[in-house]
Enzyme design. Structure first.
Site, PDB file in Angstrom:
ATOM      1  N   GLU A  67       0.977  -1.196   0.289  1.00  0.00           N
ATOM      2  CA  GLU A  67      -0.302   0.212  -0.321  1.00  0.00           C
ATOM      3  C   GLU A  67       0.739   1.649  -0.406  1.00  0.00           C
ATOM      4  O   GLU A  67       1.688   1.608   0.849  1.00  0.00           O
ATOM      5  CB  GLU A  67      -1.117  -0.440   1.040  1.00  0.00           C
ATOM      6  CG  GLU A  67      -1.598   1.284   1.154  1.00  0.00           C
ATOM      7  CD  GLU A  67      -2.324   1.453   2.959  1.00  0.00           C
ATOM      8  OE1 GLU A  67      -2.185   0.568   3.971  1.00  0.00           O
ATOM      9  OE2 GLU A  67      -3.010   2.380   3.380  1.00  0.00           O
ATOM     10  N   ASP A 107      -0.490  -1.456   5.981  1.00  0.00           N
ATOM     11  CA  ASP A 107      -1.298  -1.168   7.720  1.00  0.00           C
ATOM     12  C   ASP A 107      -2.053  -1.501   8.239  1.00  0.00           C
ATOM     13  O   ASP A 107      -3.470  -2.103   7.045  1.00  0.00           O
ATOM     14  CB  ASP A 107      -1.713   0.978   7.506  1.00  0.00           C
ATOM     15  CG  ASP A 107      -0.136   1.406   6.596  1.00  0.00           C
ATOM     16  OD1 ASP A 107       0.835   0.664   6.970  1.00  0.00           O
ATOM     17  OD2 ASP A 107      -0.960   2.053   6.098  1.00  0.00           O
ATOM     18  N   ASP A 132      -4.126  -0.073   9.783  1.00  0.00           N
ATOM     19  CA  ASP A 132      -5.678   0.237  10.197  1.00  0.00           C
ATOM     20  C   ASP A 132      -6.940   0.415   9.024  1.00  0.00           C
ATOM     21  O   ASP A 132      -6.561  -0.346   8.396  1.00  0.00           O
ATOM     22  CB  ASP A 132      -4.769   1.722  10.193  1.00  0.00           C
ATOM     23  CG  ASP A 132      -4.609   2.658   8.657  1.00  0.00           C
ATOM     24  OD1 ASP A 132      -4.774   1.567   7.792  1.00  0.00           O
ATOM     25  OD2 ASP A 132      -3.834   3.846   8.406  1.00  0.00           O
ATOM     26  N   ASP A 149      -7.503   2.211   6.558  1.00  0.00           N
ATOM     27  CA  ASP A 149      -7.079   1.910   5.240  1.00  0.00           C
ATOM     28  C   ASP A 149      -6.599   0.809   4.463  1.00  0.00           C
ATOM     29  O   ASP A 149      -7.163   0.806   3.292  1.00  0.00           O
ATOM     30  CB  ASP A 149      -6.242   3.941   4.550  1.00  0.00           C
ATOM     31  CG  ASP A 149      -7.106   4.730   4.712  1.00  0.00           C
ATOM     32  OD1 ASP A 149      -8.280   4.482   5.016  1.00  0.00           O
ATOM     33  OD2 ASP A 149      -6.649   5.510   4.672  1.00  0.00           O
TER      34      ASP A 149
END
Ligand code: TTJ
Length: 645
Positions: A437, A510, A512, A514
């Site tokens: 990403e 990640d 998180d 996203d």
């Protein structure tokens, strides 16, 4: 909601001893049992039970029987008990025999083949009680006619006792007990409870209100019992199908439509789920028409026509939009179609396709008239159905475009994407690709990797705003195409695993929200268009650490809060903690030693179940309305992340 109940089947008043017709003797059945029950294997063995139960169901349809009990007794003896009127015991003057005796000793004896008595019945498959009798070591019938109890016993189809009066009674009903002949059923005579349960449950759904009890009494100490009773009939069946598929219904209620014309009836129940599969099952005279037929085809065409008409009428489709295809409208549907008719015609090799054109006409009219009215009266339901079909249509068109592009690029001998930093080896046994990403993390990964075997493909410089991204945009060219080209396999029908360029495919994102989105999106994509990659275990989730704990020259990485605390204990309370907010914060060396080095890294191999879950989350995320999606994301951010824990 259309709550009209089916009229119970009409029975003429003259069904009695005189109406029994005789066609053939019973010797034929023992000589060629396969001709009558399909096989003498496990299926044929279970078929005997259905043959007998069908008679009680007919009595239910006639409106005279409310309860049917099926007992499996020790020795795999079957007993079927109903509380119908009882098989007639009077003497048939033409044959000078009790009607009940004829039912069990004459092939095709019974009202249903005479064209009177029961107007609608199992028909073709109902070869009758005499066949069961012929194939049983012994069979006993007991009839309660409200005044007296009579019994008769047979062995291998032959009469061994006359009809005997056993005493008085006040109830009515029929009890048939039989032991399948092991000389015929040479494979096995062992009954499978679940096989019977499934079929009897189906019959209970198809005949709303009947109570069917199945009891296994083979182990006297531990009987097993199920009561099958569904007030909702095929509506309940639709709920059951959705439940057993572990799906959720998207409609507030099951749509139910029914009609009757002359002796024929048709009823349809359906609902939609969040899934992509289509489950339409159809029945004619309670027989599962596995190959469909006129009733099922008519349902599909009429549904397509009505949904398109509604979508146009209410401006879900603009003037220059294409019509929705049948497949799009059927995506996620669970439907049960049940028709009943006299002289059903069955076609196809397995005789499980309905041929009567009259049923096409009846179902077509039922859906054409009543579904349109239903949709107009229930706009909220209509909206869900139409939007789901439009989403399916968009996804299909986008996937087609992506496939075309992928195919074109395959034709030109796969020019690798600019962003791909390929590895030196081209042996998939040892190569790995990291789909990363963001560009900055991609840069670190390139610095940290083992260039011999590890390729890096950064995606989406800055992740597209997933909340706005529509499925069609995501699948279109520039977004996922680099992945498709780098992997080399093609997608959908073109997929060819032998062309896979990397043995291991890592999704590195990640920890998180996203990152969770990207994982969900990629997993969904793989699940739908390259499921074999998942099945064969090629897809992995990389697991970067959440914390670095350091003191002086010592440092440790932690992949969970608990681990962080342990590390801190190890290094002492004054150790410092760095929380990684993203892969971009790690340099090449850190990324290598925490996430990419095959000897120490943590990673998770993705299973089909993981991907399926992602697929469900994804379809929710990709819904039409932004607000519920945002809410979902906020509420479930943790869950989505947990996909890879
Ligand atoms: C037919 O119409 C007159 C009254 O009796 C009706 C009849 O035959 N009912 C009936 C038959 N109920 N149940 C059966 C039956 C039940 C079993 C378990 C087996 C067989 C062969 C028939």
């Amino acid at each position: 909601m259309d709550n009209q109940q089916l009229p119970s089947t009409v029975v003429t008043d003259h069904y009695d001893a005189e109406q029994i017709q005789v066609l053939e003797g019973l010797e034929a059945v023992r000589k060629r049992p396969g001709m009558y029950i399909g096989s003498t294997g496990e299926r044929g063995l279970h078929h005997l039970v259905y043959e007998i139960v069908d008679n009680s169901i007919d009595e239910t349809l006639a409106g005279y029987c409310t309860h049917i009990e099926i007992d499996i007794l020790p020795g795999n003896i079957i007993r079927v008990t109903d509380n119908g009127r009882g098989i007639p015991t009077g003497i048939n003057t033409k044959y000078n025999q009790p009607a009940v005796t004829m039912v069990f000793t004459m092939l095709h004896a019974g009202g249903k083949f005479g064209g009177s008595g029961y107007k609608v019945s199992g028909g073709l498959h109902g070869v009758g009680a005499s066949v069961v009798n012929a194939l049983s070591e012994w069979l006993e019938v007991e009839v309660h006619d409200g005044e007296r109890i009579v019994t008769q016993r047979f062995e291998k189809g032959d009469i061994v006792t006359d009809l005997i009066e056993k005493g008085p009674c006040t109830d009515t009903g029929t009890i048939v007990t039989f032991k399948p002949d092991p000389a015929i059923f040479t494979d096995t005579t062992e009954y499978d409870y679940d096989t019977l349960l499934t079929r009897l449950r189906e019959q209970a759904f198809l005949n709303a209100g009947v109570r069917i009890t199945l009891t296994d009494r083979r182990d006297e100490h531990e009987p097993r019992q199920d009561l099958l009773y569904f007030e909702g009939g095929i509506r309940s069946y639709v709920d059951f199908i959705i439940q057993t598929a572990k799906r959720e219904s998207t409609l507030p209620e099951v749509v139910y439509l029914s009609t009757a014309e002359g002796d024929s009836t048709a009823e349809i129940a359906f609902s939609y789920t969040t899934g992509y599969d289509t489950r339409i099952i159809s029945f004619a005279n309670n027989i599962h028409t596995v190959d469909g037929g006129t009733h099922e085809s008519a349902f599909k065409t009429a549904l397509t026509r009505v949904i398109n008409a509604y979508a146009r009428n209410f401006k879900f489709l603009k003037d220059n939009d294409n019509n929705l295809k049948g497949d799009d409208i059927q995506e996620g549907i669970a439907a049960v179609i049940s028709v009943k008719l006299t002289d059903a015609q069955f076609e196809s090799q397995t005789k499980s396709k309905l041929g009567n054109t009259s049923m096409g006409t009846l179902v077509n009219r039922l859906v054409g008239e009543k579904l349109m009215v239903y949709l107009e009266e229930n706009p909220a339901v209509a909206k869900i159905i139409v939007n789901k079909a439009i989403a399916a249509s968009n996804a299909r068109e986008a996937a087609q475009k992506a496939r075309d592009t992928a195919r074109k690029s395959a034709g030109t001998r796969a020019k690798m994407p600019d962003k791909l930093d390929d590895c030196i080896s081209n042996n998939p046994e040892e190569t790995e690709i990291f789909i990363v990403e963001g560009d900055s993390a991609g840069g670190s990964a390139v610095k940290g990797r083992d260039a011999k075997t590890q390729a890096i493909l950064p995606l989406w410089g800055k992740m597209l705003n997933v909340e706005k991204a529509r499925i069609d945009k995501v699948y279109s060219n520039e977004k996922l195409l680099p992945v498709v080209i780098a992997l080399g396999t093609g997608i959908g029908e073109d997929f060819d695993i032998s062309k896979l360029r990397y043995g291991k495919v890592f999704i590195m994102a990640d920890a998180d929200v996203d990152g969770a989105h990207i994982r969900t999106l990629l997993l969904t994509f793989f699940f739908r268009y390259m499921p074999q990659l998942i099945e064969e275990g090629h897809i992995y989730l990389a697991m970067p650490p959440l914390y670095k704990i350091f003191k002086g020259k010592k440092h440790l990485y932690a992949y969970s809060d608990a681990e962080r605390d342990m590390c801190q204990q190890q290094l002492g309370a004054d150790a410092k903690i760095q929380r990684y907010k993203g892969l971009g914060e790690m340099d090449g060396i850190q990324l290598w030693e925490t996430t990419m080095d095959p000897t120490v890294r943590l990673c998770q191999r993705v299973t089909l179940a993981d991907a399926e879950k992602a697929d469900e989350v994804f379809s929710m995320l990709m819904g039409d309305e932004v607000e519920p999606r945002r809410e979902f994301i906020e509420k479930n951010a943790k869950y989505v992340q947990n996909l890879d824990v």
